[in-house]
Design a protein around this motif. Structure first.
Motif, PDB file in Angstrom:
ATOM      1  N   ASP A  33       0.892  -1.147  -0.129  1.00 17.82           N
ATOM      2  CA  ASP A  33       0.002  -0.026  -0.132  1.00 17.82           C
ATOM      3  C   ASP A  33       0.950   1.112  -0.078  1.00 17.82           C
ATOM      4  O   ASP A  33       0.416   2.485  -0.147  1.00 17.82           O
ATOM      5  CB  ASP A  33      -1.049  -0.073   1.252  1.00 17.82           C
ATOM      6  CG  ASP A  33      -2.086  -0.825   0.952  1.00 17.82           C
ATOM      7  OD1 ASP A  33      -2.353  -1.247  -0.061  1.00 17.82           O
ATOM      8  OD2 ASP A  33      -2.558  -1.499   2.026  1.00 17.82           O
ATOM      9  N   ARG A  65      -9.445  -1.378  -5.095  1.00 16.91           N
ATOM     10  CA  ARG A  65      -8.284  -0.581  -5.489  1.00 16.91           C
ATOM     11  C   ARG A  65      -7.698  -1.378  -6.822  1.00 16.91           C
ATOM     12  O   ARG A  65      -6.439  -1.752  -7.205  1.00 16.91           O
ATOM     13  CB  ARG A  65      -7.115  -0.613  -4.670  1.00 16.91           C
ATOM     14  CG  ARG A  65      -7.645  -0.034  -3.134  1.00 16.91           C
ATOM     15  CD  ARG A  65      -6.343   0.155  -2.210  1.00 16.91           C
ATOM     16  NE  ARG A  65      -6.657   0.610  -1.030  1.00 16.91           N
ATOM     17  CZ  ARG A  65      -5.750   0.862   0.112  1.00 16.91           C
ATOM     18  NH1 ARG A  65      -4.694   0.680   0.083  1.00 16.91           N
ATOM     19  NH2 ARG A  65      -6.430   1.563   1.181  1.00 16.91           N
ATOM     20  N   ARG A 142       0.922   2.750  -6.407  1.00 25.33           N
ATOM     21  CA  ARG A 142       1.075   1.910  -5.333  1.00 25.33           C
ATOM     22  C   ARG A 142       1.935   0.822  -5.675  1.00 25.33           C
ATOM     23  O   ARG A 142       2.250   0.503  -6.773  1.00 25.33           O
ATOM     24  CB  ARG A 142      -0.236   1.368  -5.026  1.00 25.33           C
ATOM     25  CG  ARG A 142      -1.359   2.144  -4.501  1.00 25.33           C
ATOM     26  CD  ARG A 142      -2.715   1.624  -4.195  1.00 25.33           C
ATOM     27  NE  ARG A 142      -2.747   0.524  -3.355  1.00 25.33           N
ATOM     28  CZ  ARG A 142      -3.167  -0.887  -3.494  1.00 25.33           C
ATOM     29  NH1 ARG A 142      -3.358  -1.249  -4.945  1.00 25.33           N
ATOM     30  NH2 ARG A 142      -2.872  -1.828  -2.772  1.00 25.33           N
TER      31      ARG A 142
END
Length: 363
Positions: A33, A65, A142
């Motif tokens: 993350d 995500r 990310r």
């Protein structure tokens, strides 16, 4: 330059370091993350001959995500880049005619989320032209998404034409590139000196015997793959006194009876990439990255490198294009103090003519 990971044609990624760490590191599984606020994704690929759109790179993960990146070749000469992450979507169509016809391209997507600016750069690997498309307000990446890009696995497709993908935590420069190792001996009025030891104000010898000042020396670390993969030039070929290692884009000034006979020219410029395949130029063994250096001279003069005649950094009229200068290895220098280089003094041979010349010399 902080290269984080590279992935070659075989598909398996190699993690070089984690952001903020200087040593090698395994894949960042625990900190997926974490965000890469600024960086660059570099893709080098050949262009397939196609009649319908074909994905070159496709990475896709669904979920809260989700992440999607696709680089697609379009019939007739074109590319589309689509990147969806963090709720935003980037879509860029690239007309390859603006970069000139070529079968090998390098695409660099760079982002600086805090500064709210980014760019997509398309380069011909023969370094003649660069196309830069601005990207406003790019989001950070990310590390979990970076893993998807680099590591072979479900949700990832990389076409055989792709030579490598590489991820950096820096805004990687584009445009004219250095192409010698720092230890390459360069002739000076005081004798041979390593290219990496020369600084602004030092003088080097030209093949005609003159001494010219070094304006700048530039260096860059790159993945040792694709068009960056080092080549070892072997002595005594090309007049070398010792073996040297250079980038495939390094150009040599070749002369002699074969050049005069074949091209009716006193000398020609030949890219080292076109000389690989015989005994005189062979791929060099190296690690995952390599650091090249090069000299910038006032009139694009050639230098004597370990006995052979080699081209120095060619910048053309780069200083007239502020955006291209800011994206290059010369960024930060006063453009008013940079030289302008006209056309190369000698013609540059294409691949076919270079191979013909190499075969003629070997006969």
């Amino acid at each position: 330059m902080a290269w984080i990971a590279v992935s070659g044609a075989g598909g398996q990624g190699l993690w070089l370091r984690r952001p903020g760490r200087s040593g090698g590191a395994p894949a960042p599984r625990a900190d997926g993350d974490a965000l890469l606020a600024r960086g660059s994704l570099v893709i080098e690929t050949r262009l397939p001959a196609i009649r319908r759109p074909r994905p070159l790179v496709l990475c896709d993960r669904s979920g809260d995500r989700g992440f999607h990146l696709s680089l697609q070749a379009i019939p007739g000469g074109g590319l589309t880049l689509v990147l969806s992450q963090n709720g935003t979507t980037l879509h860029r169509a690239i007309n390859l005619s603006e970069a000139g016809r070529t079968d090998l391209l390098r695409i660099t997507y760079s982002w600086d989320a805090p500064a709210r600016r980014g760019r997509v750069a398309l380069e011909r690997t023969d370094r003649d032209r660069v196309l830069i498309v601005p990207v406003p307000a790019p989001p950070p990446m990310r590390m979990a998404d970076a893993r998807l890009l680099i590591e072979d696995g479900p949700g990832r497709h990389v076409a055989p034409e792709v030579l490598f993908l590489a991820l950096s935590s820096a805004i990687e420069p584009v445009g004219p590139m250095p192409s010698m190792l720092a230890g390459t001996p360069i002739a000076t009025p005081q004798g041979y000196r390593a290219a990496g030891s020369l600084e602004r104000g030092d003088t080097v010898l030209t093949p005609e015997g003159g001494a010219v000042p070094v304006l700048h020396r530039v260096s860059r670390t790159v993945p040792a793959l694709g068009s960056f993969r080092p080549v070892r030039l072997r002595a005594p070929y090309f007049g070398l006194r010792q073996d040297i290692t250079v980038a495939p884009s390094q150009r040599l000034v070749l002369s002699g009876s074969e050049v005069d006979y074949l091209f009716n020219r006193e000398a020609v410029l030949v890219e080292v990439r076109h000389l690989v395949g015989g005994t005189a130029a062979i791929p060099a063994e190296t690690g995952p990255t390599v650091t090249y250096t090069q000299l910038l001279l006032p009139e694009h003069e050639a230098v004597i490198a370990a006995g052979t005649v080699a081209e120095t950094l060619y910048v053309g009229r780069l200083r007239r294009r502020k955006d291209h200068l800011a994206a290059s290895v010369l960024a930060g220098l006063d453009r008013h103090l940079l030289p302008e280089h006209g056309r190369p003094v000698h013609p540059v041979l294409g691949a076919f003519d270079a191979i013909v010349l190499a075969e003629q010399r070997a006969a």
